[in-house]
Scaffold this motif. Sequence first.
Motif, PDB file in Angstrom:
ATOM      1  N   TYR A  27     -21.261  17.123  -5.785  1.00 30.20           N
ATOM      2  CA  TYR A  27     -20.272  16.973  -4.466  1.00 30.20           C
ATOM      3  C   TYR A  27     -20.682  17.905  -3.815  1.00 30.20           C
ATOM      4  O   TYR A  27     -20.537  19.293  -4.166  1.00 30.20           O
ATOM      5  CB  TYR A  27     -18.770  17.133  -4.869  1.00 30.20           C
ATOM      6  N   TYR A  28     -20.856  17.942  -2.389  1.00 27.16           N
ATOM      7  CA  TYR A  28     -21.165  18.882  -1.553  1.00 27.16           C
ATOM      8  C   TYR A  28     -20.557  18.605  -0.185  1.00 27.16           C
ATOM      9  O   TYR A  28     -20.573  17.350   0.180  1.00 27.16           O
ATOM     10  CB  TYR A  28     -22.549  19.195  -1.519  1.00 27.16           C
ATOM     11  N   TRP A  29     -20.597  19.664   0.636  1.00 33.11           N
ATOM     12  CA  TRP A  29     -19.781  19.302   1.965  1.00 33.11           C
ATOM     13  C   TRP A  29     -20.005  20.515   2.717  1.00 33.11           C
ATOM     14  O   TRP A  29     -20.208  21.650   2.240  1.00 33.11           O
ATOM     15  CB  TRP A  29     -18.164  18.888   1.776  1.00 33.11           C
ATOM     16  N   LYS A  30     -19.895  20.315   4.070  1.00 30.93           N
ATOM     17  CA  LYS A  30     -20.544  21.263   5.009  1.00 30.93           C
ATOM     18  C   LYS A  30     -18.813  21.780   5.712  1.00 30.93           C
ATOM     19  O   LYS A  30     -17.902  21.034   6.040  1.00 30.93           O
ATOM     20  CB  LYS A  30     -21.003  20.679   6.385  1.00 30.93           C
ATOM     21  N   ALA A  31     -18.921  23.024   5.738  1.00 36.42           N
ATOM     22  CA  ALA A  31     -17.646  23.979   6.266  1.00 36.42           C
ATOM     23  C   ALA A  31     -17.580  23.386   7.789  1.00 36.42           C
ATOM     24  O   ALA A  31     -18.646  23.457   8.446  1.00 36.42           O
ATOM     25  CB  ALA A  31     -17.711  25.282   5.844  1.00 36.42           C
ATOM     26  N   GLN A  32     -16.302  23.172   8.269  1.00 37.48           N
ATOM     27  CA  GLN A  32     -16.062  23.007   9.691  1.00 37.48           C
ATOM     28  C   GLN A  32     -15.553  24.080  10.230  1.00 37.48           C
ATOM     29  O   GLN A  32     -14.556  24.994   9.690  1.00 37.48           O
ATOM     30  CB  GLN A  32     -15.147  21.779   9.850  1.00 37.48           C
ATOM     31  N   SER A  33     -15.754  24.257  11.742  1.00 39.03           N
ATOM     32  CA  SER A  33     -15.195  25.099  12.693  1.00 39.03           C
ATOM     33  C   SER A  33     -13.649  25.006  12.600  1.00 39.03           C
ATOM     34  O   SER A  33     -13.291  24.080  12.538  1.00 39.03           O
ATOM     35  CB  SER A  33     -15.797  25.447  13.655  1.00 39.03           C
ATOM     36  N   ARG A  41      -9.955  17.950  14.288  1.00 37.75           N
ATOM     37  CA  ARG A  41     -10.213  16.836  14.784  1.00 37.75           C
ATOM     38  C   ARG A  41     -10.483  15.862  13.612  1.00 37.75           C
ATOM     39  O   ARG A  41     -10.507  14.502  13.744  1.00 37.75           O
ATOM     40  CB  ARG A  41     -11.173  16.686  15.859  1.00 37.75           C
ATOM     41  N   ARG A  42     -11.211  16.010  12.320  1.00 36.68           N
ATOM     42  CA  ARG A  42     -11.607  15.332  11.441  1.00 36.68           C
ATOM     43  C   ARG A  42     -11.539  16.012  10.209  1.00 36.68           C
ATOM     44  O   ARG A  42     -11.238  17.068   9.929  1.00 36.68           O
ATOM     45  CB  ARG A  42     -12.639  14.885  11.753  1.00 36.68           C
ATOM     46  N   HIS A  43     -11.494  15.296   9.098  1.00 40.01           N
ATOM     47  CA  HIS A  43     -11.357  15.608   7.663  1.00 40.01           C
ATOM     48  C   HIS A  43     -12.752  16.172   7.393  1.00 40.01           C
ATOM     49  O   HIS A  43     -13.810  15.807   7.875  1.00 40.01           O
ATOM     50  CB  HIS A  43     -10.926  14.705   6.876  1.00 40.01           C
ATOM     51  N   ILE A  44     -12.643  16.777   6.103  1.00 44.64           N
ATOM     52  CA  ILE A  44     -13.839  17.514   5.564  1.00 44.64           C
ATOM     53  C   ILE A  44     -14.397  16.146   4.876  1.00 44.64           C
ATOM     54  O   ILE A  44     -13.711  15.556   4.000  1.00 44.64           O
ATOM     55  CB  ILE A  44     -13.565  18.633   4.671  1.00 44.64           C
ATOM     56  N   GLU A  45     -15.748  16.093   5.272  1.00 43.18           N
ATOM     57  CA  GLU A  45     -16.386  15.009   4.244  1.00 43.18           C
ATOM     58  C   GLU A  45     -17.277  15.490   3.099  1.00 43.18           C
ATOM     59  O   GLU A  45     -18.084  16.481   3.273  1.00 43.18           O
ATOM     60  CB  GLU A  45     -17.667  14.316   5.356  1.00 43.18           C
ATOM     61  N   LYS A  46     -17.129  14.840   2.042  1.00 43.85           N
ATOM     62  CA  LYS A  46     -17.704  15.161   0.827  1.00 43.85           C
ATOM     63  C   LYS A  46     -18.704  14.338   0.428  1.00 43.85           C
ATOM     64  O   LYS A  46     -18.429  13.065   0.507  1.00 43.85           O
ATOM     65  CB  LYS A  46     -16.958  15.425  -0.380  1.00 43.85           C
ATOM     66  N   TYR A  74     -22.397  25.625   3.548  1.00 46.42           N
ATOM     67  CA  TYR A  74     -22.089  24.185   2.559  1.00 46.42           C
ATOM     68  C   TYR A  74     -21.351  24.970   1.423  1.00 46.42           C
ATOM     69  O   TYR A  74     -21.667  26.089   0.995  1.00 46.42           O
ATOM     70  CB  TYR A  74     -23.132  23.560   2.303  1.00 46.42           C
ATOM     71  N   THR A  75     -20.683  23.919   0.663  1.00 47.33           N
ATOM     72  CA  THR A  75     -20.015  24.518  -0.747  1.00 47.33           C
ATOM     73  C   THR A  75     -20.318  23.168  -1.656  1.00 47.33           C
ATOM     74  O   THR A  75     -20.382  21.839  -1.124  1.00 47.33           O
ATOM     75  CB  THR A  75     -18.395  24.299  -0.396  1.00 47.33           C
ATOM     76  N   ALA A 106     -14.755  19.473 -12.575  1.00 47.16           N
ATOM     77  CA  ALA A 106     -15.694  20.220 -11.694  1.00 47.16           C
ATOM     78  C   ALA A 106     -15.968  21.337 -12.143  1.00 47.16           C
ATOM     79  O   ALA A 106     -15.213  22.317 -12.571  1.00 47.16           O
ATOM     80  CB  ALA A 106     -15.274  20.116 -10.484  1.00 47.16           C
ATOM     81  N   SER A 107     -17.223  21.702 -12.056  1.00 48.74           N
ATOM     82  CA  SER A 107     -17.768  23.189 -12.133  1.00 48.74           C
ATOM     83  C   SER A 107     -17.032  24.060 -10.881  1.00 48.74           C
ATOM     84  O   SER A 107     -16.669  23.650 -10.070  1.00 48.74           O
ATOM     85  CB  SER A 107     -19.193  23.412 -12.140  1.00 48.74           C
ATOM     86  N   PRO A 108     -17.184  25.413 -11.150  1.00 51.88           N
ATOM     87  CA  PRO A 108     -16.691  26.149 -10.034  1.00 51.88           C
ATOM     88  C   PRO A 108     -17.608  26.018  -8.865  1.00 51.88           C
ATOM     89  O   PRO A 108     -18.638  25.787  -8.954  1.00 51.88           O
ATOM     90  CB  PRO A 108     -16.824  27.723 -10.752  1.00 51.88           C
ATOM     91  N   ASP A 109     -16.861  26.119  -7.555  1.00 50.35           N
ATOM     92  CA  ASP A 109     -17.419  25.808  -6.203  1.00 50.35           C
ATOM     93  C   ASP A 109     -18.612  26.878  -6.106  1.00 50.35           C
ATOM     94  O   ASP A 109     -18.453  28.027  -6.195  1.00 50.35           O
ATOM     95  CB  ASP A 109     -16.615  25.932  -5.060  1.00 50.35           C
TER      96      ASP A 109
END
Length: 1198
Positions: free
Chosen positions: A868-874, A880-885, A908-909, A923-926
């Motif tokens: 699972y990975y996602w981009k951090a948002q400002s 304005r929108r949810h974090i997308e994984k 990214y996380t 899940a493993s640690p981020d």
Amino acid sequence: MQLEIMPRKKRLPAGRAPLLLLLCQLVRALDVPLDLVQPPTITQQSPKDYIIDPRENIVIQCEAKGKPPPSFSWTRNGTHFDIEKDPLVTMKPGSGTLTINIMSEGKAETYEGVYQCTARNERGAAISNNIVVRPSRSPLWTKEKLEPITLRNGQSLILPCRPPLGLPPPIIFWMDNSFQRLPQSERVSQGLNGDLYFSNVLPEDTREDYICYARFNHTQTIQQKQPISVKVISVDELNDTIAANLNDSEFYSAKSNRERPPTFLTPEGNASHKEELRGNVLSLECIAEGLPTPIIYWIKEDGTLPINRTFYKNFKKTLQIIQVSEADSGNYQCIAKNPLGAIYHTISVTVKAAPYWIMAPQNLVLSPGEDGRLICRANGNPKPRISWLSNGVPIEIAPDDPSRNIDGDTIIFSNVQERSSAVYQCNASNEYGYLLANAFVNVLAEPPRILTSANTLYQVITDRPALLDCAFFGSPLPTVEWFKGAKGSALREDIYVLHENGTLEIPVAQKDSTGTYTCVARNKLGMAKNEVQLEIKDATRIIKQPEYAVVQRGGTVSFECKVKHDHTLIPTITWLKDSGELPNDGRFTVDKDHLVVADVWDDDGGTYTCVANTTLDNVSASAVLSVVDVPNPPFDLELTDQLDKSVQLSWTPGNDNNSPITKFIIEYEDAMHESGLWHHQTEVSGMQTTAQLKLSPYVNYSFRVMAVNSLGRSLPSEASEQYLTKAAEPDTNPTAVEGLGSEPDNLVITWKPLNGFESNGPGLQYKVSWRQKDGDDEWTSVVVANVSKYIVSGTPTFVPYLIKVQALNDVGFAPEPAVVMGHSGEDLPMVAPGNVRVNVVNSTLAEVHWDPVPLKSIRGHLQGYRIYYWKAQSSSKRNRRHIEKKILTFQGSKTHGMLPGLEPFSHYTLNVRVVNGKGEGPASPDRVFNTPEGVPSAPSSLKIVNPTLDSLTLEWDPPSRPNGILTEYTLKYQPINSTHELGPLVDLKIPANKTRWTLKNLNFSTRYKFYFYAQTAAGSGSQITEEAVTNVDEGKMAGIPPPDVGAGKAMASRQVDIATQGWFIGLMCAVALLILILLIVCFIRRNKGGKYPVKEKEDAHADPEIQPMKEDDGTFGEYSDAEDHKPLKKGSRTPSDRTVKKEDSDDSLVDYGEGVNGQFNEDGSFIGQYSGKKEKEPAEGNESSEAPSPVNAMNSFV
């Protein structure tokens, strides 16, 4: 001189004497002309054995010719028959034929007797044969009381007919009360004596109306015997009373339908004798009884049966030899055979012979003083006696004639005179019959005469024989010669053949054979001649013959027949079918050269013949039409040899419709389990009509057969009778046995059940057995009904089990089943992957590594690892929108994978989880990582505003994805002339904080093309292009139309006062005001859109120095969501190159994972596009790089 009848011809070679007709001792078929004196000749008489119909008048024929006309008299039973004294008898005038009128009164029996006719004139007397007159008889059967016949199954039986003696003998046949002929076979047949023979009886032979009929053809009557009742009983029908009256051995024989070897029913004994007359049909008969039914064979001892004259009748029980002769005498043996033995009967055949002619006496025409002879030779067995008569009187008591001398079968005449004329009779007789022949001696002196008509025209086809007749008569016998042409000499060439009857033959007539031919006949009393004409015609030929045709039923066929013929002959074309006329059917159409048959039927098959007829010749050509179709269905299906697991099926093939049957397909129906559903059983060769079929237990079989030929498959036959096989234990066990848990504490055992056909009996069940694979536990078993699943509860989580499923029914168990391995239910993994590491490869690609989890902690089948990975948002975007994984799955035991499609210059996380059949583990640690800068995307828009004579202003929006910190913009532009050629390229750097730039010192009325892109520290991004035109100097362009820049081009009009006069400046201000108003109106109207179509010109004027820039640093590819895939606006920018550079990454596709909905290989390699879920962002910036300007609007309006 002597005239005898003997076919002979002479060939006269070239160079020999003229073709004279030397006819001494000549045998001639010509009659004496009726205008000349001659003795009587019998021309017609009734048969020797004359059977009359007693219901009609009796007519006894006797016709004769002679000069003077003869008178007639009759004898009856050897004495004179005085016709005038019997009012019922009349003689036909000028004839000797008698008519006895028994229709009015009298009986036919009164006139039975032997009649003989005599025809007499001054030259002699001829006599007829002895005519035996007998009325036909068709007596009734004598009344008799016929007792019913009762016999047991399998016995032999003879039903006597014993018809009444009729004249002639009647024809015998057996029918029932409905006048239907009784069926006959090798088992049941009618003998030559009319009796009905049964080799062995069957229950179906029981009936009360076995009736023998006698048909008397002469009187056209049929007599009927009293019906015979036959009852065939089986042992089951023997009642207790009958059984009680039989002793043990009798009762046993009554019960037993024992098979037995053959014995003869007719003829009796081992040998017999048969006598037959020469020329008749020899009929030999052998009929045998036995069980099974015997088969009859025939042989001739010390010889072979004549091939072309031997026929078998009555199922080979009767041997017939036609036209039998003395050579057919000998011993004939019939053999009756069945599986239990064989018997033989020898028939000794003697062929006798009534007298038959070797040489019958022929009429003699002699001139006074000539010699001749009458020869009478006959043969027979025994040899016949020859006797002579003269004018109907035995020659021993006839008047003496000094010119006559008798030498056995020959009368020799010497120096005959007119008084020697007489009629002689030769009688050859033995115990089986007699022959009587009349031959006259006629002494005449006559000059030659030609009997052929004068000037007869003969027309002959070329290359065929020409026969020119010259029938003649004379006494002494004339000589004949032929001439050709008016002054021709006698024919000498060897191409001619002179026949003894005067006919001239040209064996091969040619065109030069045409002409006039003269026949001359001479004797010592005179000469006669005759001319005939000969014409030679061309032969009729068929130059285009009909050809063999094969057509499917319902089709159309055409036969062609073209004829060439002599121009003087008119041919007629006739079509025949099988040597007969064409059917009277509208489907047959005949025109000049063709026969067309439409909608062809089976009956249309056969030989079609085209016949071309002229008055002289005819030619024909034939072709065969074969009507083909799929075969007719087989019929008469019969099941025999019925055993528990096999049966023999036999059938009779249907018509193959002229296309040989290649195979038969046999299907079966199981009426018990799948009624109405037919299954394939087997296939056999088209030469077979039986098949041994393997059967399964407990199935109610029916069979049907289909025939196959080259055109297809027949309809199915009617179904056979049903055959129910006995139940047995199952032959097979269920298949597809599996053991899988649906819950962590159970084991679900499933299998594919047996179908009803495989059950082999009632009460189908399954014995389900299981035990842990790694333990020492005994098998646990349970018997369940006919289902396909059983659940074992309380099992430990994910433990291997050994499983087997065995079928059983009411009869017993199937064979021991195979053991399969399964697992109890899975649970979620308990441990997360450890030591997760991230290696950033480039701005869009990262590599992740992790340590595998222990197998025991997986608690199920390892499916793989999921990242699972996602981009951090400002902070602004997070509102304005949810974090997308996003998710990538790597199959199997892989411990590393690649993350493609990352966004450059992003934070990214990620974490990693193990996956089994139940689901995901913890899940493993981020882990956090950043991507470096990349090249930016193209600027979002580019617009040219405020064009003047020498300047243009550019406005733009920054790239939607800068992918780093913008360092500057690059603007390149170049002019385009009227021929679309590009001018020098100008390169300009613009600070990154600018969004507007004005270019000055441009040429007026000139089109420019612009290339614009942004840059980061990673490099240049994709470019966007645009075109625009500076304003026109109208003062200099007066009278010259402005350049065509197309609809929507950025161009403005303005007048320049070069003379700087005030009135002109005022006028220009008014014009400018008007233009401004028009621009405002057009801007409002065009506010809905309108793009400047420059895409084609952009392609044509691409800057050779400015190539499309990569959007990133050559990574595998940027991951993009739905908003990244918006189509580029026309003319806005070129697409980016997203190829992976080899120097940047050597990773293959196996390092890339899948989206959660993708598939992956067993080794975990990436085979599909990853996927993610993302919310849409609000649209930012202008949707088009070509927002309408007032200048654009004006040009469009104009």
